[in-house]
Design a protein around this motif. Sequence first.
Motif, mmCIF file in Angstrom:
data_model
loop_
_atom_site.group_PDB
_atom_site.id
_atom_site.type_symbol
_atom_site.label_atom_id
_atom_site.label_comp_id
_atom_site.label_asym_id
_atom_site.label_seq_id
_atom_site.Cartn_x
_atom_site.Cartn_y
_atom_site.Cartn_z
ATOM 1 N N GLN A 1 -3.314 15.274 -2.984
ATOM 2 C CA GLN A 1 -3.667 13.881 -3.255
ATOM 3 C C GLN A 1 -2.809 13.420 -4.429
ATOM 4 N N THR A 2 -1.654 12.847 -4.127
ATOM 5 C CA THR A 2 -0.754 12.435 -5.202
ATOM 6 C C THR A 2 -0.300 10.979 -5.062
ATOM 7 N N ALA A 3 -0.644 10.329 -3.955
ATOM 8 C CA ALA A 3 -0.224 8.928 -3.765
ATOM 9 C C ALA A 3 -1.158 8.001 -4.531
ATOM 10 N N TYR A 4 -0.714 6.779 -4.763
ATOM 11 C CA TYR A 4 -1.553 5.806 -5.455
ATOM 12 C C TYR A 4 -2.816 5.567 -4.604
ATOM 13 N N PRO A 5 -4.000 5.551 -5.224
ATOM 14 C CA PRO A 5 -5.253 5.540 -4.446
ATOM 15 C C PRO A 5 -5.411 4.377 -3.470
ATOM 16 N N THR A 6 -4.718 3.257 -3.721
ATOM 17 C CA THR A 6 -4.865 2.127 -2.786
ATOM 18 C C THR A 6 -4.053 2.320 -1.503
ATOM 19 N N SER A 7 -3.299 3.407 -1.416
ATOM 20 C CA SER A 7 -2.463 3.637 -0.219
ATOM 21 C C SER A 7 -3.324 4.185 0.907
ATOM 22 N N GLN A 8 -4.191 3.333 1.422
ATOM 23 C CA GLN A 8 -5.187 3.741 2.418
ATOM 24 C C GLN A 8 -4.749 3.433 3.847
ATOM 25 N N GLY A 9 -3.595 2.806 4.001
ATOM 26 C CA GLY A 9 -3.104 2.523 5.350
ATOM 27 C C GLY A 9 -3.706 1.284 5.993
ATOM 28 N N ASP A 10 -4.303 0.397 5.182
ATOM 29 C CA ASP A 10 -4.914 -0.819 5.769
ATOM 30 C C ASP A 10 -3.907 -1.602 6.607
ATOM 31 N N GLY A 11 -2.692 -1.734 6.100
ATOM 32 C CA GLY A 11 -1.680 -2.532 6.793
ATOM 33 C C GLY A 11 -1.259 -1.908 8.114
ATOM 34 N N LEU A 12 -1.259 -0.564 8.170
ATOM 35 C CA LEU A 12 -0.911 0.085 9.437
ATOM 36 C C LEU A 12 -1.976 -0.238 10.482
ATOM 37 N N LEU A 13 -3.237 -0.185 10.044
ATOM 38 C CA LEU A 13 -4.335 -0.484 10.979
ATOM 39 C C LEU A 13 -4.303 -1.951 11.399
ATOM 40 N N LEU A 14 -4.022 -2.846 10.427
ATOM 41 C CA LEU A 14 -3.949 -4.277 10.761
ATOM 42 C C LEU A 14 -2.814 -4.526 11.754
ATOM 43 N N GLY A 15 -1.662 -3.920 11.468
ATOM 44 C CA GLY A 15 -0.505 -4.089 12.354
ATOM 45 C C GLY A 15 -0.786 -3.556 13.749
ATOM 46 N N MET A 16 -1.425 -2.399 13.811
ATOM 47 C CA MET A 16 -1.766 -1.805 15.116
ATOM 48 C C MET A 16 -2.734 -2.707 15.879
ATOM 49 N N SER A 17 -3.635 -3.363 15.123
ATOM 50 C CA SER A 17 -4.629 -4.219 15.796
ATOM 51 C C SER A 17 -3.946 -5.386 16.510
ATOM 52 N N ALA A 18 -2.745 -5.760 16.042
ATOM 53 C CA ALA A 18 -2.005 -6.852 16.691
ATOM 54 C C ALA A 18 -0.980 -6.304 17.683
#
Length: 499
Positions: free
Chosen positions: A244-261
């Motif tokens: 666990q070394t990435a910045y904590p906000t790097s949760q992948g929200d944008g990947l999920l949003l992009g996939m949803s479209a």
Amino acid sequence: MAFLKRREIIAAALSAPFWHTGMSRADTSLAYDVIVIGGGTAGIPCALFAAIGGARVLLIEKSPALGGTLFWSTGQIAGAGTVFQQKLGIVDTPDQHFNDCMRINEHTADPALTRLTVENAGDTINWLAEHGFEIMQGHPVTGIGHDHFQTRRYQQGMHSGLSILNAFLPSLEAQISSGNITLLTGTAVEGLIQNTRGDVVGVTASNSGGIRDFRGRNTVLASGGCAANPRLFEELHGVPLYAQTAYPTSQGDGLLLGMSAGGAIVGGEKYASLPGLVPDAFKFPAQMHAWAPLNPAIRQPWEILVNSRGERFVREDHPSVHQIEKGIHEQPGHRHWAVFDSTMLEKSDPIIPDWTRDRLSNEHHQHPMFFSASSLTELAFRAGLNASGLTRSVADYNQRLHGGDEDSLGRIHRPAPLSTPPFYAIAMQGWTLVSFAGLKVNAELKVIDVEHRAVPNLYAIGEVIGAGATSGAAYTNGMLVTPAITFGRLLGSKLATQG
Ligand SMILES: Cc1cc2nc3c(=O)[nH]c(=O)nc-3n(C[C@H](O)[C@H](O)[C@H](O)COP(=O)(O)OP(=O)(O)OC[C@H]3O[C@@H](n4cnc5c(N)ncnc54)[C@H](O)[C@@H]3O)c2cc1C
């Protein structure tokens, strides 16, 4: 400290729930020209340059403060034709930069996105310089922790990633004050709104006050990668998130949003390991206890590196740390052990930078990843290694050294045999700071769907497009922060002209 004050002011002034303040800070009836999701490395310049170009911009940031990974990133960036190079008389071109990047990542990065980066990176760095970005003494350099460029074009700000954020904030503040950018902090985008044709026409965002829709002609995903989300990371890379070394906000929200479209995800197969993380325990994701760079450009090795079978697997002094990283990547669980003896402990600089020899020695009595024993067989047992493999590897290493024969893996730096007890082993893990999988984009930064068509009005920049896009299957100097800022700048300016 002026910087921190400014950041706190922006966060505090704007983090109140927008529909509980009595005045609507973001007008839901308005169709913004550009909605930017994520106020970090890529999102800030995108919002800023769109506003400078005359667009009405809505910038939505999930955290209370702007900045994203810039708070942790070393922020090392590269570009050709910079003022910093000119001061030192360094001649450089985007072509040379391109060739260097593609050489380092063995042509695994997207050539069009690499080209777009290098053609514009010099201007990005010069813009930062005009806005107060200062670099460390002796920079630009050819390299630091990864394989080096052939030309000095790589630099780090005096305060790492914060130097970049600090250069952005005064201009951003000015655009917010003049009403060109509406900023919502503490607000998460949770959905994209599409019309019946599938065009993205806005977003749904929520904060502690509830959920609201916002309309926008163009929407930009700039919400970072997914290397702080173990489940999503493993699903997209086929490899556990080891640390666990990435910045904590790097949760992948944008990947999920992009996939949803309908957006396609690419690049998971480009996952590359960094070497030498000493975990707190063999659990996933682990915390970093210590780090040994295992980079001969930083420290020539005295130890040997073995896998769980006790076998050496890579030339430990290979001039390319990328090749060492690839060797580690091929080992079960990306685990590797540095093995050494008491002479090596006594004579070499500690394998972990900034540690004293005493600290290294003491750690073998107290930390579960550090092992010592009076024989190699006992050491192997304690470290969980195959004992006959380890004794064979050490015998072969020593015999060839004594006999003046070539090392079995071609290693040249062999300062001492591994023969004087007590013997030591440190258990290490391959790891990454970033996610390699991301939304597929074309050279216009439009999100591409699984049928290779652009999703109308939807763009993606920054790590949401995956490190594999611009860094390839390697850690190519600055090829995350540099494209994040550069694509933000270019896309913001372009979308402003479409307003
Ligand atoms: C320790 C460390 C060192 C690094 N060093 C370097 C380096 O030297 N050079 C280099 O090139 N790369 C480096 N990297 C990688 C690089 O810093 C990142 O890839 C880059 O900063 C990511 O930029 P970004 O804009 O995509 O994401 P971020 O800067 O993380 O910004 C994304 C923003 O989006 C927000 N957000 C997320 N979800 C939502 C949502 N649903 N709604 C609204 N907002 C949302 C987040 O809160 C965040 O503020 C490093 C990474 C780390 C962790």
